[in-house]
Design a protein around this motif. Sequence first.
Motif, PDB file in Angstrom:
ATOM      1  N   UNK A   1      -0.909  10.158 -10.534  1.00 39.35           N
ATOM      2  CA  UNK A   1      -0.652  11.532 -10.962  1.00 39.35           C
ATOM      3  C   UNK A   1      -0.473  12.409  -9.723  1.00 39.35           C
ATOM      4  N   UNK A   2       0.803  12.580  -9.332  1.00 34.39           N
ATOM      5  CA  UNK A   2       1.109  13.303  -8.092  1.00 34.39           C
ATOM      6  C   UNK A   2       0.602  14.740  -8.147  1.00 34.39           C
ATOM      7  N   UNK A   3       0.802  15.375  -9.309  1.00 37.16           N
ATOM      8  CA  UNK A   3       0.410  16.780  -9.417  1.00 37.16           C
ATOM      9  C   UNK A   3      -1.094  16.954  -9.270  1.00 37.16           C
ATOM     10  N   UNK A   4      -1.836  16.051  -9.911  1.00 34.14           N
ATOM     11  CA  UNK A   4      -3.296  16.158  -9.830  1.00 34.14           C
ATOM     12  C   UNK A   4      -3.763  15.990  -8.388  1.00 34.14           C
ATOM     13  N   UNK A   5      -3.113  15.059  -7.664  1.00 37.27           N
ATOM     14  CA  UNK A   5      -3.499  14.847  -6.265  1.00 37.27           C
ATOM     15  C   UNK A   5      -3.183  16.093  -5.443  1.00 37.27           C
ATOM     16  N   UNK A   6      -1.981  16.628  -5.634  1.00 41.47           N
ATOM     17  CA  UNK A   6      -1.598  17.834  -4.882  1.00 41.47           C
ATOM     18  C   UNK A   6      -2.545  18.987  -5.215  1.00 41.47           C
ATOM     19  N   UNK A   7      -2.916  19.088  -6.491  1.00 40.04           N
ATOM     20  CA  UNK A   7      -3.805  20.177  -6.903  1.00 40.04           C
ATOM     21  C   UNK A   7      -5.178  20.030  -6.243  1.00 40.04           C
ATOM     22  N   UNK A   8      -5.633  18.789  -6.107  1.00 40.76           N
ATOM     23  CA  UNK A   8      -6.947  18.561  -5.498  1.00 40.76           C
ATOM     24  C   UNK A   8      -6.953  18.962  -4.026  1.00 40.76           C
TER      25      UNK A   8
ATOM     26  N   UNK B   1       0.845  -1.196   0.000  1.00 37.70           N
ATOM     27  CA  UNK B   1       0.000   0.000   0.000  1.00 37.70           C
ATOM     28  C   UNK B   1       0.883   1.251   0.000  1.00 37.70           C
ATOM     29  N   UNK B   2       0.664   2.147  -0.989  1.00 41.36           N
ATOM     30  CA  UNK B   2       1.508   3.339  -1.080  1.00 41.36           C
ATOM     31  C   UNK B   2       1.178   4.391  -0.027  1.00 41.36           C
ATOM     32  N   UNK B   3       2.176   5.250   0.233  1.00 43.91           N
ATOM     33  CA  UNK B   3       2.005   6.430   1.077  1.00 43.91           C
ATOM     34  C   UNK B   3       2.410   7.626   0.222  1.00 43.91           C
ATOM     35  N   UNK B   4       1.625   8.698   0.264  1.00 42.41           N
ATOM     36  CA  UNK B   4       1.986   9.846  -0.573  1.00 42.41           C
ATOM     37  C   UNK B   4       2.148  11.119   0.250  1.00 42.41           C
ATOM     38  N   UNK B   5       2.995  12.005  -0.255  1.00 50.21           N
ATOM     39  CA  UNK B   5       3.233  13.281   0.417  1.00 50.21           C
ATOM     40  C   UNK B   5       2.005  14.168   0.296  1.00 50.21           C
ATOM     41  N   UNK B   6       1.627  14.817   1.388  1.00 48.71           N
ATOM     42  CA  UNK B   6       0.460  15.709   1.345  1.00 48.71           C
ATOM     43  C   UNK B   6       0.835  17.072   0.783  1.00 48.71           C
ATOM     44  N   UNK B   7       2.107  17.308   0.527  1.00 49.87           N
ATOM     45  CA  UNK B   7       2.464  18.571  -0.118  1.00 49.87           C
ATOM     46  C   UNK B   7       2.702  18.397  -1.609  1.00 49.87           C
ATOM     47  N   UNK B   8       3.507  17.393  -2.007  1.00 49.50           N
ATOM     48  CA  UNK B   8       3.799  17.250  -3.438  1.00 49.50           C
ATOM     49  C   UNK B   8       2.916  16.212  -4.121  1.00 49.50           C
ATOM     50  N   UNK B   9       2.274  15.352  -3.355  1.00 44.29           N
ATOM     51  CA  UNK B   9       1.499  14.263  -3.949  1.00 44.29           C
ATOM     52  C   UNK B   9       2.367  13.075  -4.355  1.00 44.29           C
ATOM     53  N   UNK B  10       3.682  13.227  -4.272  1.00 43.77           N
ATOM     54  CA  UNK B  10       4.577  12.153  -4.713  1.00 43.77           C
ATOM     55  C   UNK B  10       4.486  10.941  -3.788  1.00 43.77           C
TER      56      UNK B  10
ATOM     57  N   UNK C   1      -8.145  14.273   3.326  1.00 43.82           N
ATOM     58  CA  UNK C   1      -6.766  14.591   2.943  1.00 43.82           C
ATOM     59  C   UNK C   1      -6.510  16.101   3.031  1.00 43.82           C
ATOM     60  N   UNK C   2      -7.506  16.887   2.612  1.00 47.29           N
ATOM     61  CA  UNK C   2      -7.349  18.354   2.709  1.00 47.29           C
ATOM     62  C   UNK C   2      -7.230  18.814   4.143  1.00 47.29           C
ATOM     63  N   UNK C   3      -8.091  18.273   4.999  1.00 48.81           N
ATOM     64  CA  UNK C   3      -8.039  18.639   6.408  1.00 48.81           C
ATOM     65  C   UNK C   3      -6.669  18.295   6.998  1.00 48.81           C
ATOM     66  N   UNK C   4      -6.177  17.121   6.637  1.00 48.89           N
ATOM     67  CA  UNK C   4      -4.884  16.673   7.169  1.00 48.89           C
ATOM     68  C   UNK C   4      -3.766  17.590   6.703  1.00 48.89           C
TER      69      UNK C   4
ATOM     70  N   UNK D   1      -5.190  21.497  -2.919  1.00 54.58           N
ATOM     71  CA  UNK D   1      -4.966  22.936  -2.862  1.00 54.58           C
ATOM     72  C   UNK D   1      -6.279  23.668  -2.873  1.00 54.58           C
ATOM     73  N   UNK D   2      -6.643  24.222  -1.747  1.00 54.43           N
ATOM     74  CA  UNK D   2      -7.864  25.020  -1.732  1.00 54.43           C
ATOM     75  C   UNK D   2      -7.449  26.476  -1.643  1.00 54.43           C
ATOM     76  N   UNK D   3      -8.308  27.360  -2.108  1.00 54.97           N
ATOM     77  CA  UNK D   3      -7.980  28.781  -2.047  1.00 54.97           C
ATOM     78  C   UNK D   3      -7.833  29.184  -0.580  1.00 54.97           C
ATOM     79  N   UNK D   4      -6.635  29.630  -0.212  1.00 54.62           N
ATOM     80  CA  UNK D   4      -6.396  30.057   1.168  1.00 54.62           C
ATOM     81  C   UNK D   4      -6.298  28.859   2.088  1.00 54.62           C
ATOM     82  N   UNK D   5      -5.742  29.042   3.267  1.00 50.73           N
ATOM     83  CA  UNK D   5      -5.629  27.927   4.195  1.00 50.73           C
ATOM     84  C   UNK D   5      -6.996  27.528   4.745  1.00 50.73           C
TER      85      UNK D   5
END
Length: 427
Positions: A402-409, A171-180, A369-372, A411-415
């Motif tokens: 797709x790491x970028x797509x995950x990271x983009x998802x 089972x993979x683990x991904x970065x919550x900043x880059x999605x990698x 994931x966004x909350x985290x 990314x919400x406007x503002x914290x």
Amino acid sequence: MTQPAPEFCASLRPRLLVLDDDPVMREIIAVLAERQGFASRMAGNPAEFFSELERWKPTHVTIDLVMPTQDGIEVLRELASRACPAAIVIISSMDLKVLDSARRVASERGLQIVGVLAKPFKHDALRELLGLAMPAIGSARVAAEQATGMTVSRPIIEEALREAQFILHFQPKVSLTSGAVVGIEVLVRWQHPLLGLVMPDRFITELERNGSIGLLTQQVIADAMAWFAASGIGDRMTLAVNVSAHDLNSLVLADDLHRRCADLGIDPARVVLELTETGAMKYPETALATLTRLRIKGFGLSIDDFGTGYSSMVQLARLPFSSMKIDKSFVMSMCDSAESRKIVTSIISLGHSLGLSIVAEGVESIASARLLRAAGCDVAQGYEIAAPMDARALAAWLQAWDAQAFAAALDVAGPLDLAAMELMPCT
Ligand code: G
Ligand code: G
Ligand code: MN
């Protein structure tokens, strides 16, 4: 020729539970199976089916996909959440494409699907599918019986190890900043000749009790490291292996791991051992010694299922962990419970203040994931990203991720305002 006692025979017979809302179809399936040596029982709806499943523990089930009260997909999901080890045949009048996606849903969730049959089916086709999941040898049958009763003796484990019945899922683990993808956790399964894919929850405790867990750990470590070395991902990802508290009593664990790393050209810093919080607290003295040796040799150490073990901060700070995994029970309920959000947020700051990297397990939605991410969590693992899967499926998944797509998802406007989230439903 001498016959075994009848009750002995009966207990060794495979058991088929049939779920179909059509009484004629139920009968046909049951009769065909009985002719093949099965004991059979029938259920006309999911409620009956699940109560029979608990009571009778069938080795095989057939499932009709289309039923009036609850569709077959829901039944499969429920079977997966109960980690049902039975061999499953899906039967339905739906077209083959629907049947095939039902099969995929079920396999991805770790169920053992032996086949799908479109109605009307040929009797031989059913017979063949049921036969596929039958044990080949007598001793395996005994093992299966014992496994059902959850008394897994050491000789049975030794036989299962010899026959390579323990397999690895990943089972993979991904970065919550880059999605990698930053790491892969290895989870063992028992590919049982009769029971199908058995989840670790059903046998690890028993192996710990009878003292054979070390044999399994050694095998898992050997297979996982060989896989990792061959996979070519060791320069950018970590490999995580679960160990049991009992394994820490072994003085050879650290040396064995170190030697394997040297032989395979793996950097020890890329290997992480996951130990549950309760496990770490079980034998504090040996744990401290072994964990320290492992850290000195450069291995990563992760405290698993954190939040379930009631450890004090003092105990936690004493042990040389490098990362912490927040238990999935808090993560899975984050979206619905302000309590869980507070617990998760404080675990993250506690962990960070101790210099640990934080992994959230049980991430089942983009919303969590966004909350985290907003709470500063470093890494996510869970069904939203990927369920545990076999090596082939993992290779395909890694290609497609797709790491970028995950990271983009994420990314919400503002914290995200965590306090305000308490008032908001999560979608
Ligand atoms: O997918 P899942 O059912 O795999 O795992 C259930 C639990 O079993 C996990 O919490 C994990 O800690 C444990 N587990 C999985 N694989 C292993 C293993 O190889 N060794 C030990 N000791 N525990 C494992
Ligand atoms: O070793 P550990 O306790 O971390 O094992 C993880 C367990 O959690 C495994 O049984 C794995 O199959 C399961 N798991 C992984 N991701 C999810 C998820 O998103 N939701 C749920 N319910 N279980 C998960
Ligand atoms: Mn784990």
